[in-house]
Motif scaffolding. Structure first.
Motif, PDB file in Angstrom:
ATOM      1  N   LEU A 112       0.826  -1.213   0.000  1.00  0.00           N
ATOM      2  CA  LEU A 112       0.000   0.000   0.000  1.00  0.00           C
ATOM      3  C   LEU A 112       0.858   1.261   0.000  1.00  0.00           C
ATOM      4  N   ASP A 113       2.053   1.173   0.575  1.00  0.00           N
ATOM      5  CA  ASP A 113       2.935   2.335   0.617  1.00  0.00           C
ATOM      6  C   ASP A 113       4.129   2.184  -0.330  1.00  0.00           C
ATOM      7  N   ASP A 114       3.986   1.272  -1.317  1.00  0.00           N
ATOM      8  CA  ASP A 114       5.062   1.053  -2.298  1.00  0.00           C
ATOM      9  C   ASP A 114       6.382   0.662  -1.667  1.00  0.00           C
ATOM     10  N   HIS A 115       6.326  -0.021  -0.503  1.00  0.00           N
ATOM     11  CA  HIS A 115       7.553  -0.536   0.086  1.00  0.00           C
ATOM     12  C   HIS A 115       7.819  -1.925  -0.468  1.00  0.00           C
ATOM     13  N   LYS A 116       9.118  -2.238  -0.627  1.00  0.00           N
ATOM     14  CA  LYS A 116       9.454  -3.570  -1.114  1.00  0.00           C
ATOM     15  C   LYS A 116       9.353  -4.607   0.003  1.00  0.00           C
ATOM     16  N   VAL A 117       9.001  -5.816  -0.415  1.00  0.00           N
ATOM     17  CA  VAL A 117       8.952  -6.910   0.540  1.00  0.00           C
ATOM     18  C   VAL A 117      10.354  -7.499   0.655  1.00  0.00           C
ATOM     19  N   ASP A 118      10.838  -7.639   1.873  1.00  0.00           N
ATOM     20  CA  ASP A 118      12.116  -8.303   2.110  1.00  0.00           C
ATOM     21  C   ASP A 118      11.848  -9.812   2.059  1.00  0.00           C
ATOM     22  N   GLN A 119      12.336 -10.447   0.983  1.00  0.00           N
ATOM     23  CA  GLN A 119      11.962 -11.844   0.736  1.00  0.00           C
ATOM     24  C   GLN A 119      12.405 -12.773   1.860  1.00  0.00           C
ATOM     25  N   LYS A 120      13.589 -12.493   2.423  1.00  0.00           N
ATOM     26  CA  LYS A 120      14.063 -13.364   3.502  1.00  0.00           C
ATOM     27  C   LYS A 120      13.160 -13.233   4.731  1.00  0.00           C
ATOM     28  N   GLN A 121      12.808 -12.002   5.039  1.00  0.00           N
ATOM     29  CA  GLN A 121      11.933 -11.776   6.194  1.00  0.00           C
ATOM     30  C   GLN A 121      10.566 -12.432   5.955  1.00  0.00           C
ATOM     31  N   PHE A 122      10.054 -12.266   4.733  1.00  0.00           N
ATOM     32  CA  PHE A 122       8.758 -12.878   4.393  1.00  0.00           C
ATOM     33  C   PHE A 122       8.841 -14.402   4.571  1.00  0.00           C
ATOM     34  N   ASP A 123       9.901 -15.006   4.025  1.00  0.00           N
ATOM     35  CA  ASP A 123      10.054 -16.466   4.123  1.00  0.00           C
ATOM     36  C   ASP A 123      10.167 -16.913   5.585  1.00  0.00           C
ATOM     37  N   ASP A 124      10.918 -16.146   6.372  1.00  0.00           N
ATOM     38  CA  ASP A 124      11.073 -16.486   7.794  1.00  0.00           C
ATOM     39  C   ASP A 124       9.724 -16.476   8.505  1.00  0.00           C
ATOM     40  N   ILE A 125       8.977 -15.394   8.298  1.00  0.00           N
ATOM     41  CA  ILE A 125       7.692 -15.240   8.988  1.00  0.00           C
ATOM     42  C   ILE A 125       6.733 -16.351   8.555  1.00  0.00           C
ATOM     43  N   VAL A 126       6.652 -16.562   7.251  1.00  0.00           N
ATOM     44  CA  VAL A 126       5.729 -17.568   6.717  1.00  0.00           C
ATOM     45  C   VAL A 126       6.125 -18.974   7.188  1.00  0.00           C
ATOM     46  N   GLY A 127       7.435 -19.195   7.322  1.00  0.00           N
ATOM     47  CA  GLY A 127       7.904 -20.485   7.821  1.00  0.00           C
ATOM     48  C   GLY A 127       7.485 -20.702   9.271  1.00  0.00           C
ATOM     49  N   ILE A 128       7.729 -19.706  10.104  1.00  0.00           N
ATOM     50  CA  ILE A 128       7.369 -19.817  11.524  1.00  0.00           C
ATOM     51  C   ILE A 128       5.857 -20.007  11.675  1.00  0.00           C
ATOM     52  N   LEU A 129       5.106 -19.326  10.834  1.00  0.00           N
ATOM     53  CA  LEU A 129       3.637 -19.400  10.936  1.00  0.00           C
ATOM     54  C   LEU A 129       3.069 -20.637  10.225  1.00  0.00           C
ATOM     55  N   LYS A 130       3.957 -21.432   9.636  1.00  0.00           N
ATOM     56  CA  LYS A 130       3.547 -22.659   8.943  1.00  0.00           C
ATOM     57  C   LYS A 130       2.501 -22.383   7.855  1.00  0.00           C
ATOM     58  N   LEU A 131       2.802 -21.407   7.016  1.00  0.00           N
ATOM     59  CA  LEU A 131       1.859 -21.034   5.951  1.00  0.00           C
ATOM     60  C   LEU A 131       2.446 -21.246   4.552  1.00  0.00           C
ATOM     61  N   LYS A 132       3.632 -21.876   4.487  1.00  0.00           N
ATOM     62  CA  LYS A 132       4.310 -22.019   3.186  1.00  0.00           C
ATOM     63  C   LYS A 132       3.435 -22.676   2.125  1.00  0.00           C
ATOM     64  N   GLU A 133       2.668 -23.677   2.552  1.00  0.00           N
ATOM     65  CA  GLU A 133       1.846 -24.430   1.589  1.00  0.00           C
ATOM     66  C   GLU A 133       0.523 -23.726   1.276  1.00  0.00           C
ATOM     67  N   ARG A 134       0.292 -22.598   1.902  1.00  0.00           N
ATOM     68  CA  ARG A 134      -1.032 -21.945   1.821  1.00  0.00           C
ATOM     69  C   ARG A 134      -0.985 -20.591   1.131  1.00  0.00           C
ATOM     70  N   LEU A 135       0.170 -20.209   0.606  1.00  0.00           N
ATOM     71  CA  LEU A 135       0.337 -18.820   0.160  1.00  0.00           C
ATOM     72  C   LEU A 135      -0.632 -18.388  -0.927  1.00  0.00           C
ATOM     73  N   GLN A 136      -1.040 -19.351  -1.778  1.00  0.00           N
ATOM     74  CA  GLN A 136      -1.941 -18.969  -2.875  1.00  0.00           C
ATOM     75  C   GLN A 136      -3.412 -19.236  -2.540  1.00  0.00           C
ATOM     76  N   HIS A 137      -3.683 -19.620  -1.297  1.00  0.00           N
ATOM     77  CA  HIS A 137      -5.077 -19.851  -0.907  1.00  0.00           C
ATOM     78  C   HIS A 137      -5.767 -18.534  -0.548  1.00  0.00           C
ATOM     79  N   LEU A 138      -7.098 -18.581  -0.605  1.00  0.00           N
ATOM     80  CA  LEU A 138      -7.890 -17.441  -0.148  1.00  0.00           C
ATOM     81  C   LEU A 138      -8.283 -17.681   1.316  1.00  0.00           C
ATOM     82  N   PRO A 139      -8.559 -16.605   2.063  1.00  0.00           N
ATOM     83  CA  PRO A 139      -8.894 -16.757   3.480  1.00  0.00           C
ATOM     84  C   PRO A 139     -10.000 -17.778   3.751  1.00  0.00           C
ATOM     85  N   ASN A 140     -11.039 -17.812   2.902  1.00  0.00           N
ATOM     86  CA  ASN A 140     -12.147 -18.737   3.203  1.00  0.00           C
ATOM     87  C   ASN A 140     -11.793 -20.199   2.933  1.00  0.00           C
ATOM     88  N   GLN A 141     -10.587 -20.441   2.438  1.00  0.00           N
ATOM     89  CA  GLN A 141     -10.123 -21.818   2.275  1.00  0.00           C
ATOM     90  C   GLN A 141      -9.283 -22.267   3.480  1.00  0.00           C
TER      91      GLN A 141
END
Ligand code: ADP
Ligand code: ADP
Length: 227
Positions: A112-141
């Motif tokens: 929203l503010d045109d900031h870049k995503v830090d890919q390593k940070q994104f991967d770390d967070i998604v890994g800890i949250l166990k969401l790696k397999e869910r990235l392309q899902h929609l919330p209602n799934q």
């Protein structure tokens, strides 16, 4: 280091005879890395306090300083940007955007503010949250627990000064609640992420370093339980 400072904060809803003083001259500070639980009976002013800490409403009087920025000196545009950058909000009902994928929901505050995503940070967070397999899902799934993990990811992606959660386990069963509490605590302890949680749930309050009780719009008690 003082990351959050609340000074003489008051909020009155309405005018004249029907006016309600929801917060009455509340002051307290939170140190960086602290985990604070805010408790109190229904109608005591917790949601009002959360809205003011989260920059989604304006006080009648008083100040909220987040990392030394006086939030309510900012104009609406500045406040919206400041909030996305410095305050990670987690809600009881997740508040995910239904037409965006998990990945898009998590990165939205940056995009929203045109900031870049830090890919390593994104991967770390998604890994800890166990969401790696869910990235392309929609919330209602996703299950409720998974949706709340997405909202934790969204709250953390901008490295906020404070993470603010409103009844984060209020809509979850006990197994998912425990998982969410453990994750919040992990980010608090491992990453020194300051955490303020509004809750009716004793299981959360008893995990905190400090419990602030609100009654009738005032701080009734402020106890450090883990120095
Ligand atoms: P809690 O979250 O602890 O239940 P709230 O902050 O929601 O407490 O409410 C505190 C008081 O302010 C209550 O008396 C409530 O009815 C009142 N209140 C909250 N929001 C509004 C509003 N938008 N308009 C008028 N009164 C409100
Ligand atoms: P919570 O369960 O988080 O305490 P509430 O049920 O108190 O929330 O309030 C839900 C929403 O309704 C909030 O946005 C609050 O500001 C608003 N609200 C609460 N009390 C009143 C009121 N008396 N008049 C108008 N809006 C209110």
């Amino acid at each position: 280091m003082e990351i959050l400072k609340i000074e003489n904060l008051s909020k009155v809803y309405g005018k004249g005879e029907t006016a309600v003083k929801a917060l009455d001259n509340v002051s307290f500070s939170v140190q960086k890395g602290e985990f604070v639980a805010i408790i109190g009976p229904s109608g005591s002013g917790k949601s009002t306090l959360l809205h003011l800490l989260g920059g989604v409403d304006r006080p009648t009087s008083g100040k909220v300083l987040v990392d030394n920025t006086d939030m309510y000196q900012l104009n609406e545009t500045q406040l919206a940007i400041f909030r996305r950058r410095q305050i990670g909000l987690i809600y009881q009902f997740y508040n995910l955007i239904p037409i965006l994928t998990v990945e898009e929901n998590i990165t939205l505050p940056l995009l929203l503010d045109d900031h870049k995503v830090d890919q390593k940070q994104f991967d770390d967070i998604v890994g800890i949250l166990k969401l790696k397999e869910r990235l392309q899902h929609l919330p209602n799934q996703l299950s409720g627990g998974q949706q709340q993990r997405v909202s934790i990811g969204r709250a953390l992606i901008s490295n906020p000064a404070i993470m603010l959660a409103d009844e984060p386990t209020g809509n979850l069963d006990s197994k998912n609640s425990r998982e969410i509490i453990d994750l919040l605590k992990m980010f608090n302890k491992t990453y020194n992420q300051t955490l303020v949680v509004i809750t009716h749930d004793d299981r959360i309050a008893l995990q905190a370093d400090r419990i602030i009780s609100i009654e009738d719009g005032k701080v009734a008690k402020d106890e450090v339980i883990r120095p």
